[in-house]
Design a protein around this motif. Structure first.
Motif, mmCIF file in Angstrom:
data_model
loop_
_atom_site.group_PDB
_atom_site.id
_atom_site.type_symbol
_atom_site.label_atom_id
_atom_site.label_comp_id
_atom_site.label_asym_id
_atom_site.label_seq_id
_atom_site.Cartn_x
_atom_site.Cartn_y
_atom_site.Cartn_z
ATOM 1 N N SER A 281 41.302 37.886 37.378
ATOM 2 C CA SER A 281 41.002 37.933 35.739
ATOM 3 C C SER A 281 41.188 39.356 35.385
ATOM 4 O O SER A 281 41.064 39.805 34.240
ATOM 5 C CB SER A 281 39.613 37.552 35.718
ATOM 6 O OG SER A 281 38.737 38.222 36.633
ATOM 7 N N GLU A 282 41.561 40.251 36.447
ATOM 8 C CA GLU A 282 41.794 41.741 36.060
ATOM 9 C C GLU A 282 43.038 42.093 35.590
ATOM 10 O O GLU A 282 43.217 43.357 35.579
ATOM 11 C CB GLU A 282 41.065 42.486 37.442
ATOM 12 C CG GLU A 282 39.612 42.422 37.785
ATOM 13 C CD GLU A 282 39.271 43.140 38.647
ATOM 14 O OE1 GLU A 282 38.995 44.531 38.629
ATOM 15 O OE2 GLU A 282 39.205 42.845 39.884
ATOM 16 N N MET A 283 43.894 41.135 35.827
ATOM 17 C CA MET A 283 45.233 41.426 35.560
ATOM 18 C C MET A 283 45.601 41.691 34.146
ATOM 19 O O MET A 283 45.330 40.950 33.174
ATOM 20 C CB MET A 283 46.110 40.207 35.936
ATOM 21 C CG MET A 283 46.538 40.010 37.377
ATOM 22 S SD MET A 283 47.680 38.975 37.818
ATOM 23 C CE MET A 283 48.285 39.337 39.403
ATOM 24 N N THR A 284 46.363 42.848 33.919
ATOM 25 C CA THR A 284 46.624 42.950 32.368
ATOM 26 C C THR A 284 48.254 43.461 32.118
ATOM 27 O O THR A 284 48.677 43.792 33.593
ATOM 28 C CB THR A 284 45.844 44.412 31.875
ATOM 29 O OG1 THR A 284 46.113 45.671 32.602
ATOM 30 C CG2 THR A 284 44.366 44.166 32.249
ATOM 31 N N ILE A 285 48.716 43.652 31.261
ATOM 32 C CA ILE A 285 49.964 44.196 30.987
ATOM 33 C C ILE A 285 50.059 45.475 31.636
ATOM 34 O O ILE A 285 51.028 45.981 32.349
ATOM 35 C CB ILE A 285 50.288 44.204 29.622
ATOM 36 C CG1 ILE A 285 50.495 42.857 29.077
ATOM 37 C CG2 ILE A 285 51.660 44.876 29.483
ATOM 38 C CD1 ILE A 285 51.438 42.119 29.617
ATOM 39 N N LEU A 286 48.902 46.427 31.403
ATOM 40 C CA LEU A 286 49.035 47.842 32.223
ATOM 41 C C LEU A 286 49.106 48.076 33.445
ATOM 42 O O LEU A 286 49.929 48.674 34.111
ATOM 43 C CB LEU A 286 47.971 48.552 31.538
ATOM 44 C CG LEU A 286 47.750 49.982 31.837
ATOM 45 C CD1 LEU A 286 49.124 50.629 31.196
ATOM 46 C CD2 LEU A 286 46.637 50.638 31.440
ATOM 47 N N ASN A 287 48.307 47.062 34.129
ATOM 48 C CA ASN A 287 48.213 47.146 35.612
ATOM 49 C C ASN A 287 48.965 46.233 36.197
ATOM 50 O O ASN A 287 49.154 46.286 37.867
ATOM 51 C CB ASN A 287 46.800 47.085 36.222
ATOM 52 C CG ASN A 287 46.380 45.576 36.152
ATOM 53 O OD1 ASN A 287 46.930 44.877 35.725
ATOM 54 N ND2 ASN A 287 44.929 45.522 36.315
ATOM 55 N N THR A 288 50.192 45.612 35.734
ATOM 56 C CA THR A 288 50.888 44.529 36.278
ATOM 57 C C THR A 288 52.377 45.203 35.787
ATOM 58 O O THR A 288 53.101 45.743 36.599
ATOM 59 C CB THR A 288 50.807 43.288 36.028
ATOM 60 O OG1 THR A 288 50.838 42.965 34.387
ATOM 61 C CG2 THR A 288 49.475 42.680 36.427
ATOM 62 N N VAL A 289 52.919 44.696 34.799
ATOM 63 C CA VAL A 289 54.186 44.959 34.231
ATOM 64 C C VAL A 289 54.599 46.527 34.084
ATOM 65 O O VAL A 289 55.593 46.938 34.645
ATOM 66 C CB VAL A 289 54.618 44.126 32.884
ATOM 67 C CG1 VAL A 289 55.819 44.384 32.427
ATOM 68 C CG2 VAL A 289 54.318 42.546 32.905
ATOM 69 N N ILE A 290 53.771 47.231 33.289
ATOM 70 C CA ILE A 290 54.078 48.673 33.119
ATOM 71 C C ILE A 290 53.881 49.425 34.517
ATOM 72 O O ILE A 290 54.409 50.144 34.736
ATOM 73 C CB ILE A 290 52.911 49.045 31.984
ATOM 74 C CG1 ILE A 290 53.255 48.586 30.754
ATOM 75 C CG2 ILE A 290 53.169 50.737 31.910
ATOM 76 C CD1 ILE A 290 52.358 48.871 29.859
ATOM 77 N N ALA A 291 52.814 49.032 35.233
ATOM 78 C CA ALA A 291 52.649 49.532 36.625
ATOM 79 C C ALA A 291 53.748 49.367 37.516
ATOM 80 O O ALA A 291 54.134 50.166 38.308
ATOM 81 C CB ALA A 291 51.184 49.062 37.213
ATOM 82 N N ILE B 119 48.943 57.409 42.701
ATOM 83 C CA ILE B 119 49.129 57.873 41.251
ATOM 84 C C ILE B 119 48.795 56.946 39.969
ATOM 85 O O ILE B 119 48.239 56.965 38.969
ATOM 86 C CB ILE B 119 50.517 58.582 41.208
ATOM 87 C CG1 ILE B 119 50.229 59.838 42.027
ATOM 88 C CG2 ILE B 119 50.793 59.005 39.771
ATOM 89 C CD1 ILE B 119 51.568 60.562 42.045
ATOM 90 N N ILE B 120 49.585 55.616 40.285
ATOM 91 C CA ILE B 120 49.686 54.561 39.399
ATOM 92 C C ILE B 120 48.714 53.404 39.730
ATOM 93 O O ILE B 120 48.877 52.828 40.687
ATOM 94 C CB ILE B 120 51.259 54.082 39.409
ATOM 95 C CG1 ILE B 120 52.024 54.901 39.049
ATOM 96 C CG2 ILE B 120 51.111 53.015 38.137
ATOM 97 C CD1 ILE B 120 51.916 55.816 37.897
ATOM 98 N N PRO B 121 47.600 53.516 38.825
ATOM 99 C CA PRO B 121 46.524 52.550 39.026
ATOM 100 C C PRO B 121 47.138 50.927 38.778
ATOM 101 O O PRO B 121 48.170 50.887 37.719
ATOM 102 C CB PRO B 121 45.496 52.664 37.758
ATOM 103 C CG PRO B 121 45.645 54.008 37.387
ATOM 104 C CD PRO B 121 47.055 54.309 37.418
ATOM 105 N N CYS B 122 47.160 50.114 39.531
ATOM 106 C CA CYS B 122 47.629 48.898 39.539
ATOM 107 C C CYS B 122 46.824 47.592 40.160
ATOM 108 O O CYS B 122 45.954 47.964 40.887
ATOM 109 C CB CYS B 122 49.322 48.911 40.059
ATOM 110 S SG CYS B 122 49.072 49.201 41.946
ATOM 111 N N HIS B 123 47.188 46.514 39.972
ATOM 112 C CA HIS B 123 46.660 45.486 40.798
ATOM 113 C C HIS B 123 47.340 45.187 42.145
ATOM 114 O O HIS B 123 48.417 45.807 42.192
ATOM 115 C CB HIS B 123 47.026 44.274 39.952
ATOM 116 C CG HIS B 123 46.398 42.896 40.319
ATOM 117 N ND1 HIS B 123 46.459 42.228 41.436
ATOM 118 C CD2 HIS B 123 45.165 42.315 39.766
ATOM 119 C CE1 HIS B 123 45.818 41.205 41.554
ATOM 120 N NE2 HIS B 123 44.827 41.319 40.533
#
Length: 234
Positions: A82-92, A158-162
């Protein structure tokens, strides 16, 4: 100790499976063109080559443990679906490769500095026409290998991600680095091209990036492979 031993066995078996698949899948399912050999091929691996390859594979078990431990403990790494977002998946995902190659390009360029080159990186360039995939990719001096590996962890730091993205980044990185050391002509426009790294083995002062030529273009060290400007035969 049994858990550490089991972890090492799993990672080493995974490396062997990846090495096999990298060599087999392209030719069985995609039939890619072969990159012409322009340098001297290292036909027989020496005891030093085998020692470095073996040591570096075992070092991978330590790196993967540290990467997993960081991802488990760091508040910057999300784990829940449920914590997956565009920011921490695709962009990350794309950001991880860009950040990794920034630091790797700098490290790789340092290894080519006259006076230092002969002590570390020269060993990797004994192979001017890599073809063995993962074996040729990890046939480097242990110092070079360990820094290159932990650049992946630096990028994750450096990059916050899932967590899933971090895992895919590490595994896919191993696959792409292995493909860079085959004769397969495989390219994803603007993202990845095995010919770019082959060009580095022919002309060692260009194309320092591992996955993308973005930073080489920025730093002015990118030189396209001769085949890049030619249309592929039907």
């Amino acid at each position: 100790m049994p858990e550490y031993a089991l972890w090492s066995v799993v990672i080493l078996l995974g490396l062997e499976l990846m090495s096999y698949l990298v060599n087999e899948i392209p030719q069985r399912f995609f039939n890619p063109s072969a990159i012409p050999i322009r340098g001297k091929h290292l036909d027989v691996l020496s005891w030093k080559d085998i020692s470095f390859i073996t040591w570096n594979k075992f070092t991978t078990t330590l790196f993967t443990y540290h990467a997993l431990r960081f991802c488990w403990l760091s508040p910057r790494i999300a784990w829940g679906w449920s914590e997956m977002t565009i920011l921490n998946t695709v962009i990350a995902f794309f950001s991880l490769f860009v950040v990794y190659d920034f630091f790797y390009c700098i490290w790789h360029r340092i290894l080519h500095v006259r006076g230092l080159y002969k002590f570390i990186h020269k060993h990797h360039h004994h192979q001017a026409a890599p073809s063995r995939g993962n074996a040729d990719a990890v046939n480097v001096h242990p110092i070079e290998f360990i820094v290159g590996e932990y650049c992946h962890l630096l990028a994750i730091f450096i990059i916050p991600c899932h967590a899933v993205v971090a895992a895919v980044f590490v595994v896919l990185g191993g696959i792409l680095a292995s493909l860079n050391h085959t004769r397969y002509d495989i390219a994803v426009p603007l993202l990845f091209d095995t010919k770019a790294h082959d060009q580095h083995h022919v002309i060692p002062t260009v194309n320092y990036g591992q996955y993308t030529m973005l930073w080489d273009r920025v730093f002015g060290t990118y030189v396209p492979h001769p085949l890049s400007s030619r249309p592929k035969a039907e």
